[in-house]
Design a protein around this motif. Structure first.
Motif, PDB file in Angstrom:
ATOM      1  N   TYR A  73       0.872  -1.208   0.046  1.00 12.45           N
ATOM      2  CA  TYR A  73      -0.092  -0.061  -0.007  1.00 12.45           C
ATOM      3  C   TYR A  73       0.839   1.353   0.030  1.00 12.45           C
ATOM      4  O   TYR A  73       2.081   1.242   0.366  1.00 12.45           O
ATOM      5  N   TRP A  74       0.223   2.297  -0.646  1.00 12.75           N
ATOM      6  CA  TRP A  74       0.867   3.660  -0.231  1.00 12.75           C
ATOM      7  C   TRP A  74       0.395   4.254   1.030  1.00 12.75           C
ATOM      8  O   TRP A  74      -0.963   3.949   1.175  1.00 12.75           O
ATOM      9  N   VAL A  75       1.177   4.762   1.674  1.00 10.07           N
ATOM     10  CA  VAL A  75       0.683   5.150   3.297  1.00 10.07           C
ATOM     11  C   VAL A  75       0.707   6.641   3.300  1.00 10.07           C
ATOM     12  O   VAL A  75       1.818   7.367   2.838  1.00 10.07           O
ATOM     13  N   VAL A  76      -0.326   7.390   3.517  1.00 11.23           N
ATOM     14  CA  VAL A  76      -0.376   8.797   3.854  1.00 11.23           C
ATOM     15  C   VAL A  76      -0.526   9.269   5.176  1.00 11.23           C
ATOM     16  O   VAL A  76      -1.409   8.650   6.145  1.00 11.23           O
ATOM     17  N   THR A  77       0.190  10.374   5.591  1.00 11.09           N
ATOM     18  CA  THR A  77       0.139  10.480   7.075  1.00 11.09           C
ATOM     19  C   THR A  77      -0.352  11.848   7.595  1.00 11.09           C
ATOM     20  O   THR A  77      -0.408  12.172   8.638  1.00 11.09           O
ATOM     21  N   ARG A  78      -0.248  12.928   6.437  1.00 11.57           N
ATOM     22  CA  ARG A  78      -0.630  14.040   7.036  1.00 11.57           C
ATOM     23  C   ARG A  78      -2.277  14.730   6.884  1.00 11.57           C
ATOM     24  O   ARG A  78      -2.590  14.048   5.981  1.00 11.57           O
ATOM     25  N   TYR A  79      -2.435  15.623   7.687  1.00 14.62           N
ATOM     26  CA  TYR A  79      -3.861  15.825   7.693  1.00 14.62           C
ATOM     27  C   TYR A  79      -4.276  16.387   6.373  1.00 14.62           C
ATOM     28  O   TYR A  79      -5.432  15.885   6.011  1.00 14.62           O
ATOM     29  N   ASP A  80      -3.870  17.418   5.753  1.00 11.77           N
ATOM     30  CA  ASP A  80      -4.450  18.114   4.514  1.00 11.77           C
ATOM     31  C   ASP A  80      -4.462  16.969   3.596  1.00 11.77           C
ATOM     32  O   ASP A  80      -5.465  16.889   2.777  1.00 11.77           O
ATOM     33  N   ASP A  81      -3.749  16.215   3.655  1.00 12.42           N
ATOM     34  CA  ASP A  81      -3.546  15.030   2.169  1.00 12.42           C
ATOM     35  C   ASP A  81      -4.689  14.042   2.583  1.00 12.42           C
ATOM     36  O   ASP A  81      -5.404  13.736   1.835  1.00 12.42           O
ATOM     37  N   ILE A  82      -4.914  13.681   4.001  1.00 10.27           N
ATOM     38  CA  ILE A  82      -5.832  12.818   4.162  1.00 10.27           C
ATOM     39  C   ILE A  82      -7.362  13.294   4.046  1.00 10.27           C
ATOM     40  O   ILE A  82      -8.184  12.548   3.438  1.00 10.27           O
ATOM     41  N   LYS A  83      -7.371  14.632   4.508  1.00  7.67           N
ATOM     42  CA  LYS A  83      -8.762  15.308   4.221  1.00  7.67           C
ATOM     43  C   LYS A  83      -8.938  15.293   2.681  1.00  7.67           C
ATOM     44  O   LYS A  83     -10.273  15.347   2.489  1.00  7.67           O
ATOM     45  N   ALA A  84      -8.084  15.694   1.883  1.00  6.59           N
ATOM     46  CA  ALA A  84      -8.490  15.905   0.560  1.00  6.59           C
ATOM     47  C   ALA A  84      -8.812  14.390   0.019  1.00  6.59           C
ATOM     48  O   ALA A  84      -9.687  14.301  -1.014  1.00  6.59           O
ATOM     49  N   ILE A  85      -8.222  13.411   0.621  1.00  4.33           N
ATOM     50  CA  ILE A  85      -8.485  12.065  -0.135  1.00  4.33           C
ATOM     51  C   ILE A  85     -10.052  11.787   0.357  1.00  4.33           C
ATOM     52  O   ILE A  85     -10.948  11.303  -0.485  1.00  4.33           O
ATOM     53  N   PHE A  86     -10.444  12.044   1.577  1.00  4.34           N
ATOM     54  CA  PHE A  86     -11.747  11.716   2.118  1.00  4.34           C
ATOM     55  C   PHE A  86     -12.716  12.476   0.997  1.00  4.34           C
ATOM     56  O   PHE A  86     -13.755  12.171   0.744  1.00  4.34           O
ATOM     57  N   ARG A  87     -12.295  14.013   0.881  1.00  2.00           N
ATOM     58  CA  ARG A  87     -13.371  14.685   0.089  1.00  2.00           C
ATOM     59  C   ARG A  87     -13.584  14.458  -1.374  1.00  2.00           C
ATOM     60  O   ARG A  87     -14.609  14.512  -1.776  1.00  2.00           O
ATOM     61  N   ASP A  88     -12.361  13.703  -1.762  1.00  4.26           N
ATOM     62  CA  ASP A  88     -12.737  13.162  -3.274  1.00  4.26           C
ATOM     63  C   ASP A  88     -12.960  11.645  -3.174  1.00  4.26           C
ATOM     64  O   ASP A  88     -11.749  10.818  -3.614  1.00  4.26           O
ATOM     65  N   ASN A  89     -13.923  11.293  -3.119  1.00  6.20           N
ATOM     66  CA  ASN A  89     -14.464   9.872  -3.069  1.00  6.20           C
ATOM     67  C   ASN A  89     -14.613   9.285  -4.372  1.00  6.20           C
ATOM     68  O   ASN A  89     -15.010   8.089  -4.541  1.00  6.20           O
ATOM     69  N   ILE A  90     -14.402  10.165  -5.519  1.00  6.56           N
ATOM     70  CA  ILE A  90     -14.502   9.462  -6.788  1.00  6.56           C
ATOM     71  C   ILE A  90     -13.058   8.915  -7.168  1.00  6.56           C
ATOM     72  O   ILE A  90     -12.812   7.931  -7.624  1.00  6.56           O
ATOM     73  N   THR A  91     -12.289   9.852  -7.024  1.00  5.39           N
ATOM     74  CA  THR A  91     -10.790   9.450  -7.425  1.00  5.39           C
ATOM     75  C   THR A  91     -10.197   8.334  -6.148  1.00  5.39           C
ATOM     76  O   THR A  91      -9.369   7.417  -6.798  1.00  5.39           O
ATOM     77  N   PHE A  92     -10.778   8.630  -5.045  1.00  6.00           N
ATOM     78  CA  PHE A  92     -10.045   7.759  -4.006  1.00  6.00           C
ATOM     79  C   PHE A  92     -11.334   7.027  -3.427  1.00  6.00           C
ATOM     80  O   PHE A  92     -11.949   7.533  -2.430  1.00  6.00           O
ATOM     81  N   SER A  93     -11.261   5.808  -4.154  1.00  6.23           N
ATOM     82  CA  SER A  93     -12.812   5.319  -3.923  1.00  6.23           C
ATOM     83  C   SER A  93     -12.604   4.426  -2.247  1.00  6.23           C
ATOM     84  O   SER A  93     -11.700   3.862  -2.016  1.00  6.23           O
ATOM     85  N   PRO A  94     -13.856   4.343  -1.777  1.00  3.01           N
ATOM     86  CA  PRO A  94     -13.775   3.493  -0.771  1.00  3.01           C
ATOM     87  C   PRO A  94     -13.988   2.041  -0.743  1.00  3.01           C
ATOM     88  O   PRO A  94     -14.385   1.175   0.179  1.00  3.01           O
ATOM     89  N   ALA A  95     -13.903   1.588  -2.149  1.00  2.00           N
ATOM     90  CA  ALA A  95     -14.225   0.310  -2.294  1.00  2.00           C
ATOM     91  C   ALA A  95     -13.783  -0.928  -1.458  1.00  2.00           C
ATOM     92  O   ALA A  95     -14.058  -2.002  -1.064  1.00  2.00           O
ATOM     93  N   ILE A  96     -12.328  -0.592  -1.021  1.00  2.00           N
ATOM     94  CA  ILE A  96     -11.469  -1.555  -0.448  1.00  2.00           C
ATOM     95  C   ILE A  96     -11.422  -1.423   1.126  1.00  2.00           C
ATOM     96  O   ILE A  96     -10.694  -2.202   1.711  1.00  2.00           O
ATOM     97  N   ALA A  97     -12.430  -0.535   1.648  1.00  2.00           N
ATOM     98  CA  ALA A  97     -12.326  -0.186   3.202  1.00  2.00           C
ATOM     99  C   ALA A  97     -12.738  -1.430   3.951  1.00  2.00           C
ATOM    100  O   ALA A  97     -12.015  -1.591   4.782  1.00  2.00           O
ATOM    101  N   LEU A  98     -13.542  -2.505   3.301  1.00  2.00           N
ATOM    102  CA  LEU A  98     -13.735  -3.608   4.099  1.00  2.00           C
ATOM    103  C   LEU A  98     -12.980  -5.027   3.336  1.00  2.00           C
ATOM    104  O   LEU A  98     -13.389  -6.258   3.680  1.00  2.00           O
ATOM    105  N   GLU A  99     -12.198  -4.446   2.515  1.00  2.00           N
ATOM    106  CA  GLU A  99     -11.369  -5.842   1.834  1.00  2.00           C
ATOM    107  C   GLU A  99     -10.443  -6.236   2.801  1.00  2.00           C
ATOM    108  O   GLU A  99      -9.760  -5.574   3.661  1.00  2.00           O
TER     109      GLU A  99
END
Length: 785
Positions: A73-99
């Motif tokens: 996996y790529w690992v992301v650790t900073r606040y602004d980066d993670i919030k931006a990922i949550f905000r864009d749920n199209i580019t960053f799909s939650p599909a593997i959240a329960l994988e």
């Protein structure tokens, strides 16, 4: 990391931005070598399990986005980066959240198949366009007015379970209360008849290990049997519910909604949510409360504070969720080539976004490792996620945690941690101690001599706590007269607890006794001093009452209520050169900045203007510290600053920081028009109070993206007033566009900026606004609220 191919030899190809000595032979999927820290990263190690934010501190500081060969996996650790990922749920799909993060072998897979295990998409891991319609249909039971109905049950259970061990003097809070009560509440909320709790606990842990853990091959089959049984039990319970769909409970609510929206709420969806809901509704709350109690008891002075003042509990809950929450990380799938923190991430990559690390990011949370229950942005934490996939049950969890803490503080304020070693179920994402042993002297139980403690109840706040309740008591340790009309106050904690560290430019808000006034004063002491806040206050005859109150009513030894620190006048430590300009009392934030520039060895000049040297506060100390870097412009000596001449030639990389009278700052605006954008940064102590002339304004809409509601803002109303009327909690203080307290993010629309906080570049970006005064140029604004 960058994205050159392994065989690229061109001299102008992208290069990996690391010291070659830090690289290993391993390479990431883009061909870039992996650093030693990234190669060693293993979230199943005890270091990560015990303290995820500390385990990845090196990454937050040095390599905030990295590829982990061990995890894939790529690992992301900073606040602004993670919030931006949550905000864009199209580019960053939650599909593997329960994988399954650890693929299981064929034998375990066969076991799951024999049970008919077919966990489908849920609210946690489904993509648009399916997700939001389902979320909207199923949201109503999670609203505050509906959640309030569950409060009596939570209080009753908390009382009954504490009754069982209150006279024992020792208890394992996890085994004896914090697992079972949230589970009972979860079953009640879902509408599930209470089943065998021990079995459900076993199944829930198995589900966690199966999804987010690393079970050994010999353990996988046993885990698969437990998960399969859990799946079948969920189906059986759902079948019972269908026999009585009018009963109370979220699942029955879903069954009723299925009649109206059969294409949205399907059978397979309900079955999956039945199983996932049991886990989500109780396990995270149980873990979060155990983490909170462990953290509070590790800080006895803080524990005593909330025992003495239960009104602090709601924000203590938020700070516990931030500092030591139950969700360490989430996962996302990258659906298209993307950039995260400036790093190119190819489509198809998997991300581990370490939310617990984001919650300790100094770039967002000042002095992030300090456990501060009065932190005014504690509820910015990402423990519940963010955006369209934010946890629906967050307010139920908050309510339970508040009630549990209230019960413990009221009945066992003398509780302490027992000697023990804390263990956690190894997994990447969810964490809480498996056991939490506490001790106390039953003879000191308050209810033995004061039975009335059992009848006390603190109102529960369902939702984020109001930031206005977060003032901290501080004692005036010393008052020093700097000039005839300026006093310096040194404020300390009444019990000697450490105070939050702050950055130059920060201010605190002082509540002026019973006047109802709250005023902002810049910190001018040493940012490294965690024992005191220091401010200087000018007695201004034209003030609105704050400075007069300080000068007339404050005395040494008096207690004040203080909020903050907060910072809307941030100092750029990456500047090539610095020019500091201060007028009169405007020296207060500038003094701390100049001290920091000196400590960093940055080139700087400090221009300080005043009527005369005797009226210029801090001058003697500044002269001793800064020597030739200080240029004094005393009017009575004919040394008035020629700002136009001083700033005649623009300099790239130079930052100008200024604070002082309006006339001086207006002159600086004119003198720097030809400078690069953002060269000048100012802080104003006063401005013309904003007024609304409805004949010159227009009405507009404000869509609150995260709340899912749209407000009308008429011509005679501010955005802030419209938000408060809709019960949206937005902090505000000056209501004049001065202090920056009411800043919110703008996602769409054009803002008519009327504040004096934002720089030219920040205004041009159109991505934030001060809602107390600014309005819309367009017909609609979309806000991140």
């Amino acid at each position: 990391m960058t994205t050159p191919q392994a065989d690229t030899a061109s001299a102008d190809s992208a290069r990996c931005p690391f010291d070659p000595t830090a690289l290993t032979a391993a390479k990431g999927p883009t061909g870039c070598p992996v650093t030693a820290g990234a190669a060693a990263f293993d979230p199943f190690e005890d270091g990560y399990q015990q303290d995820p934010p500390d385990y990845v501190r090196w990454a937050r500081d040095q390599e905030p986005v990295f590829y982990s060969p061990k995890l894939g996996y790529w690992v992301v650790t900073r606040y602004d980066d993670i919030k931006a990922i949550f905000r864009d749920n199209i580019t960053f799909s939650p599909a593997i959240a329960l994988e399954k993060i650890t693929p299981t072998g064929p034998e375990a897979n066969a076991v799951l198949e024999q049970y008919g295990f077919a966990l489908n998409r849920t609210l946690v891991n489904e993509d648009e366009p399916a997700h939001m319609p389902r979320r909207r249909v199923l949201m109503e039971p999670f609203t505050p007015e509906h959640l309030k109905a569950h409060e009596p049950l939570v209080r009753q259970l908390a009382r009954e379970y504490v009754d069982r061990f209150v006279n024992d003097g020792r208890a394992d809070l996890v085994d004896q209360m914090l697992w079972e009560v949230p589970l009972t509440v979860a079953l009640h909320f879902l509408g599930v008849p209470e089943e065998d709790m021990d079995k459900l606990r076993e199944y829930s842990i198995a589900h966690t290990v199966n999804t987010w853990g690393r079970p050994k091959p010999e353990e996988q089959v046993a885990v698969a049997h437990a998960v399969g049984n859990f799946w079948q039990l969920a189906g059986q319970i759902l079948d019972k519910m269908r026999l009585n769909p009018e009963a109370a409970g979220w699942m029955q609510y879903g069954i009723r909604k299925q009649r109206e929206h059969p294409e949205v709420v399907t059978d397979s969806y309900l079955h999956s949510m039945m199983m996932a809901g049991i886990v989500a509704a109780h396990e995270t709350t149980a873990n979060a409360t155990a983490n909170a109690m462990k953290l509070l008891l590790q800080h006895p002075a803080v524990w005593q504070e909330i025992c003495d003042d239960p009104s602090l509990i709601p924000n203590a809950v938020e700070e516990c969720l931030r500092h030591n929450g139950s969700v360490a990380a989430w996962r996302r799938l990258v659906t298209a080539d993307a950039q995260v923190g400036g790093i190119a991430i190819p489509a198809g990559s998997k991300l581990l976004i370490v939310t617990s690390s984001a919650n300790h990011d100094e770039r967002h949370f000042a002095d992030a490792d300090l456990f501060d229950i009065r932190r005014d942005n504690a509820s910015d934490h990402l423990t519940f996620g963010y955006g369209s996939h934010q946890c629906m049950g967050k307010n139920l969890a908050r309510m339970e945690m508040q009630i549990f803490l209230e019960e413990f503080t009221r009945r066992l304020p003398h509780m302490r941690l027992a000697e023990q070693t804390f263990s956690y179920v190894p997994n990447t994402s969810f964490r809480g101690p498996e056991h939490l042993w506490v001790e106390w002297d039953p003879a000191r139980n308050p209810e033995r001599t004061q039975p009335e403690v059992l009848t006390r109840e603190q109102p529960v706040r369902i939702g984020e706590p109001s930031r206005h309740t977060l003032s901290r008591p501080m004692v005036v340790e010393r008052i020093t007269r700097l000039t005839d009309d300026v006093v310096q106050l040194r404020l300390v904690s009444p019990h000697g607890q450490p105070l939050p560290r702050w950055q130059p430019g920060a201010h605190i808000d002082i509540e002026c006794g019973d006047t109802g006034l709250s005023r902002q004063y810049s910190l001018c002491g040493d940012p490294a001093d965690t024992h005191a806040f220091e401010i200087a206050v000018l007695r201004d005859e034209d003030s609105r009452g704050g400075s007069a109150w300080v000068h007339q009513h404050l005395a040494q030894g008096q207690t004040l209520r203080v909020r903050g620190p907060r910072n809307h006048f941030r100092f750029d430590e990456g500047a090539r050169r610095l020019v500091f300009i201060a007028g009169g009392i405007g020296i207060t934030p500038i003094a701390a900045m100049a001290q920091r520039a000196q400590a960093l060895g940055l080139p700087y000049t400090l221009h300080y203007s005043g009527r005369s040297r005797r009226t210029m506060p801090l001058l003697q100390a500044l002269a001793a510290r800064h020597g030739e870097h200080l240029v004094v412009h005393a009017k009575d000596e004919g040394q008035r600053a020629d700002l136009a001449a001083l700033l005649a030639t623009p300099e790239d990389g130079t930052r100008i920081y200024a604070c002082g009278p309006i006339r001086m700052l207006d002159a600086l605006d004119a003198a720097t028009v030809h400078w690069p954008d953002d060269s000048l940064r100012t802080e104003r102590f006063q401005t013309d109070a904003p007024t609304l002339d409805p004949s010159k304004e227009h009405a507009f809409e404000v869509e609150l993206k995260d709340s899912g509601i749209t407000l009308q803002v008429p011509a005679d109303q501010t955005v802030l007033a419209a938000l408060k009327a809709a019960n949206i909690d937005v902090q505000s203080d000056c209501c004049e566009g001065l202090c920056g307290s009411c800043e919110v993010r703008v996602l769409d629309g054009t803002v008519d900026h009327r504040d004096v906080v934002l720089t030219r570049t920040e205004r041009d970006a159109q991505d934030r606004m001060m809602v107390c005064c600014s309005r819309a140029k367009s017909g609609k604004l979309v806000l991140e609220l």
